[in-house]
Design a protein around this motif. Structure first.
Motif, mmCIF file in Angstrom:
data_model
loop_
_atom_site.group_PDB
_atom_site.id
_atom_site.type_symbol
_atom_site.label_atom_id
_atom_site.label_comp_id
_atom_site.label_asym_id
_atom_site.label_seq_id
_atom_site.Cartn_x
_atom_site.Cartn_y
_atom_site.Cartn_z
ATOM 1 N N LEU A 158 0.839 -1.195 0.000
ATOM 2 C CA LEU A 158 0.000 0.000 0.000
ATOM 3 C C LEU A 158 0.872 1.243 0.000
ATOM 4 C CD1 LEU A 158 -2.564 -1.148 2.713
ATOM 5 C CD2 LEU A 158 -2.847 -1.250 0.228
ATOM 6 N N HIS A 159 0.266 2.375 -0.303
ATOM 7 C CA HIS A 159 1.006 3.635 -0.277
ATOM 8 C C HIS A 159 1.460 3.952 1.157
ATOM 9 C CE1 HIS A 159 0.164 4.515 -4.450
ATOM 10 N NE2 HIS A 159 -1.151 4.366 -4.242
ATOM 11 N N ALA A 160 2.616 4.561 1.267
ATOM 12 C CA ALA A 160 3.150 4.904 2.587
ATOM 13 C C ALA A 160 2.226 5.880 3.296
ATOM 14 C CB ALA A 160 4.547 5.499 2.448
ATOM 15 N N LEU A 161 2.142 5.738 4.597
ATOM 16 C CA LEU A 161 1.262 6.576 5.401
ATOM 17 C C LEU A 161 1.900 7.901 5.795
ATOM 18 C CD1 LEU A 161 -0.195 3.830 7.763
ATOM 19 C CD2 LEU A 161 -1.512 5.242 6.174
ATOM 20 N N GLY A 162 3.202 8.035 5.622
ATOM 21 C CA GLY A 162 3.882 9.230 6.086
ATOM 22 C C GLY A 162 4.211 9.128 7.568
ATOM 23 N N LYS A 163 4.483 10.240 8.191
ATOM 24 C CA LYS A 163 4.871 10.246 9.599
ATOM 25 C C LYS A 163 3.688 9.916 10.500
ATOM 26 C CE LYS A 163 8.600 13.629 9.017
ATOM 27 N NZ LYS A 163 9.119 14.951 9.445
ATOM 28 N N LEU A 164 3.990 9.114 11.544
ATOM 29 C CA LEU A 164 2.965 8.725 12.512
ATOM 30 C C LEU A 164 3.415 8.908 13.961
ATOM 31 C CD1 LEU A 164 1.736 5.352 10.920
ATOM 32 C CD2 LEU A 164 0.624 7.583 10.760
ATOM 33 N N ALA A 165 4.661 9.321 14.164
ATOM 34 C CA ALA A 165 5.227 9.298 15.509
ATOM 35 C C ALA A 165 4.552 10.296 16.445
ATOM 36 C CB ALA A 165 6.732 9.569 15.450
ATOM 37 N N ARG A 166 4.220 11.483 15.952
ATOM 38 C CA ARG A 166 3.657 12.524 16.804
ATOM 39 C C ARG A 166 2.124 12.485 16.761
ATOM 40 N NH1 ARG A 166 7.876 13.545 19.946
ATOM 41 N NH2 ARG A 166 9.736 14.056 18.731
ATOM 42 N N PRO A 167 1.467 12.930 17.830
ATOM 43 C CA PRO A 167 -0.003 12.924 17.847
ATOM 44 C C PRO A 167 -0.614 13.728 16.709
ATOM 45 C CG PRO A 167 0.841 13.210 20.070
ATOM 46 C CD PRO A 167 2.024 13.294 19.154
ATOM 47 N N ASP A 174 -8.059 8.728 9.410
ATOM 48 C CA ASP A 174 -8.544 7.369 9.664
ATOM 49 C C ASP A 174 -7.499 6.399 9.128
ATOM 50 O OD1 ASP A 174 -9.917 5.129 10.255
ATOM 51 O OD2 ASP A 174 -11.699 5.576 9.060
ATOM 52 N N ILE A 175 -6.489 6.174 9.947
ATOM 53 C CA ILE A 175 -5.340 5.387 9.485
ATOM 54 C C ILE A 175 -5.728 3.938 9.256
ATOM 55 C CG2 ILE A 175 -3.033 4.589 10.145
ATOM 56 C CD1 ILE A 175 -2.741 7.220 11.704
ATOM 57 N N ALA A 176 -6.587 3.394 10.125
ATOM 58 C CA ALA A 176 -6.980 1.997 9.968
ATOM 59 C C ALA A 176 -7.693 1.757 8.642
ATOM 60 C CB ALA A 176 -7.873 1.571 11.128
ATOM 61 N N ALA A 177 -8.453 2.753 8.160
ATOM 62 C CA ALA A 177 -9.190 2.593 6.895
ATOM 63 C C ALA A 177 -8.268 2.522 5.690
ATOM 64 C CB ALA A 177 -10.181 3.742 6.731
ATOM 65 N N HIS A 178 -7.004 2.847 5.884
ATOM 66 C CA HIS A 178 -6.031 2.745 4.791
ATOM 67 C C HIS A 178 -5.831 1.295 4.357
ATOM 68 C CE1 HIS A 178 -2.614 4.088 2.391
ATOM 69 N NE2 HIS A 178 -1.859 3.141 2.945
#
Length: 355
Positions: A158-167, A174-178
Motif C-alpha cells: 500500500l502507499h506509505a502513510l507518512g509520519k505517525l510518531a507525533r499525535p 482514519d489510518i486503519a481505513a487505509h
C-alpha cells in the motif's frame, strides 16, 4: 575490574534468589562456620547473622533482587559489597553447580581478595533511575508499534502513510481505513489505541522525573545539557546512570563502564581481538550513541572531522571515536564542575576542523 581486598573476621557469601537464599559463612581462616538455606526475608537474615556480629562483610551477586539486602545491611551498619556477575567465572566454570557450592565460592572469592565488585547504587536515587529506565522501555515499545504500522503497509503493498510518531501526525486521519482487510484494520487500530495510551503516560513521566532531578542534582543536569545534542531525555539518562562521577578513578574507567571502548585480548605479544562487549552500562552506551548523532547534526566543523574519520576508519569506527570523545568530555565536565567547551573539545583536531 575492581576487586574487594578488605579483611574481616567473617565473610558472608549469599546465593540470593527471589524466595530463598543460601548463606555460607567463613571465618578469617577460611573455615566454614555456617552453611544453610534460608527463606528470603529480613528476619531470617538477621537471625542467621546474629551469632557473628562484629567485624564482618556480606556479599551476593548482582542479581535483580539485591536491593532489599543492601538496604538492610546499611540500616544495621553491616559492610556490604556487590559482586559483578559477569566477572565471576569461578562460579559458572566448574563441573557441578548448585546453591550450596555457589555460596562457598562467593565467600572464598571475597576472603581471597579476588571478589569483582559492582556498584551498589544508593537508595536515594535508585528508584528514580529505575523509573527512567522504565520510561525508556515504554518509549521503545511505542516505537515498535509505530514501526509495525509502517511495515504492515509494505506487507500489503500500500502507499506509505507518512509520519505517525507525533499525535498531530495521526490527528484527523482514519489510518486503519487505509487497509482494506477488516481484520488488518482491527490490528492497526489496536496499535493506534495503545500508542495513544502511551503518549500522555510518557509525557507525565517526563515531567515527574525532571522535577525529581532538580531536587537530586540540578547542577549536573545543567552541565550535561550544555553539550550540544544532549537534551532532556539523554541528560536525565546520563545523570541517573552515572550518579556520581567521583566513583570512577579515571576517564578510561568511565569510558569502559559506558561501553565506549572494547577490551583487548592479548597473549605472548599477540592480539586476539576484543572482549567484554556485554560488560558495562547499556543505557549509557545508548545515550552516548544518540548524543553523538545529535552532536553531528548541523555542526559543519564536526561533520568535516567526521568525514575525515570515515575516510580513514569507516563509518562505524568514526562514530565510536566521537562517542568516546564525548564520554571523555562528560567525565571531565562532571569532575571539574565545568560546562561543555566547544574549543576545548575540538582542540586536538583544531587544524582539521578549521582548515
Amino acid at each position: 575490574m575492581n576487586v574487594y581486598t578488605g579483611t574481616h573476621a567473617y565473610y558472608f557469601g549469599i546465593d540470593l534468589y527471589a524466595r530463598t537464599m543460601y548463606i555460607r559463612i567463613l571465618d578469617h581462616t577460611g573455615t566454614t562456620v555456617l552453611h544453610k538455606n534460608y527463606p528470603c526475608s529480613p528476619e531470617a537474615f538477621l537471625q542467621a547473622i546474629a551469632p557473628y556480629t562484629g567485624d564482618m562483610v556480606v556479599t551476593t551477586e548482582c542479581v535483580f533482587c539485591w536491593y532489599w539486602l543492601a538496604d538492610l545491611c546499611e540500616q544495621h551498619n553491616i559492610s556490604f559489597v556487590l559482586g559483578h556477575a559477569l566477572y565471576m567465572k569461578l562460579i559458572h566454570g566448574t563441573k557441578s553447580k548448585n546453591d550450596r557450592s555457589d555460596s562457598l565460592k562467593i565467600a572464598r572469592l571475597l576472603r581471597g581478595g579476588n571478589y569483582p565488585l559492582a556498584y551498589v547504587y544508593p537508595a536515594g536515587m535508585r528508584a528514580t533511575r529505575d523509573l527512567m529506565r522504565r520510561r525508556n522501555y515504554f518509549v521503545r515499545k511505542r516505537a515498535q508499534l509505530v514501526a509495525h504500522i509502517q511495515n504492515t503497509t509494505s506487507q500489503y503493498n500500500l502507499h506509505a502513510l507518512g509520519k505517525l510518531a507525533r499525535p498531530h501526525h495521526r490527528r484527523d486521519r482514519d489510518i486503519a481505513a487505509h487497509f482494506p482487510d477488516p481484520v488488518v484494520q482491527l490490528m492497526i487500530q489496536a496499535n493506534l489505541d495503545t500508542i495513544d495510551h502511551y503518549d500522555p503516560l510518557i509525557k507525565e513521566l517526563d515531567k515527574h522525573i525532571l522535577s525529581l532531578a532538580k531536587q537530586h542534582d540540578p547542577t549536573s543536569l545543567h552541565l550535561l545539557r550544555s553539550v550540544p545534542g544532549i537534551g532532556p531525555v539523554l541528560g536525565l539518562t546520563m545523570l541517573y546512570e552515572i550518579h556520581d562521577m567521583n566513583r570512577f578513578t579515571s576517564r578510561q574507567d568511565f569510558c569502559s563502564y559506558a561501553r565506549l571502548v572494547k577490551g583487548q585480548k592479548q597473549s605472548a605479544g599477540k592480539n586476539y581481538g576484543t572482549t567484554g562487549a556485554r560488560i558495562g552500562n547499556a543505557h549509557l552506551k545508548w545515550a552516548f550513541s544518540e548524543a553523538t548523532l545529535l552532536y553531528l547534526r548541523g555542526n559543519k566543523h564536526a561533520e568535516r572531522y567526521y568525514n575525515r574519520l570515515i575516510n580513514k576508519h569507516g563509518k562505524g569506527k568514526a562514530l565510536s571515536i566521537i562517542a568516546k570523545r564525548l564520554g571523555t568530555a562528560v567525565y571531565y565536565m562532571l569532575k571539574r564542575r565545568e560546562p561543555f567547551n566547544e574549543h576545548t573539545f575540538l582542540n586536538r583536531n583544531q587544524q582539521e576542523f578549521h582548515e
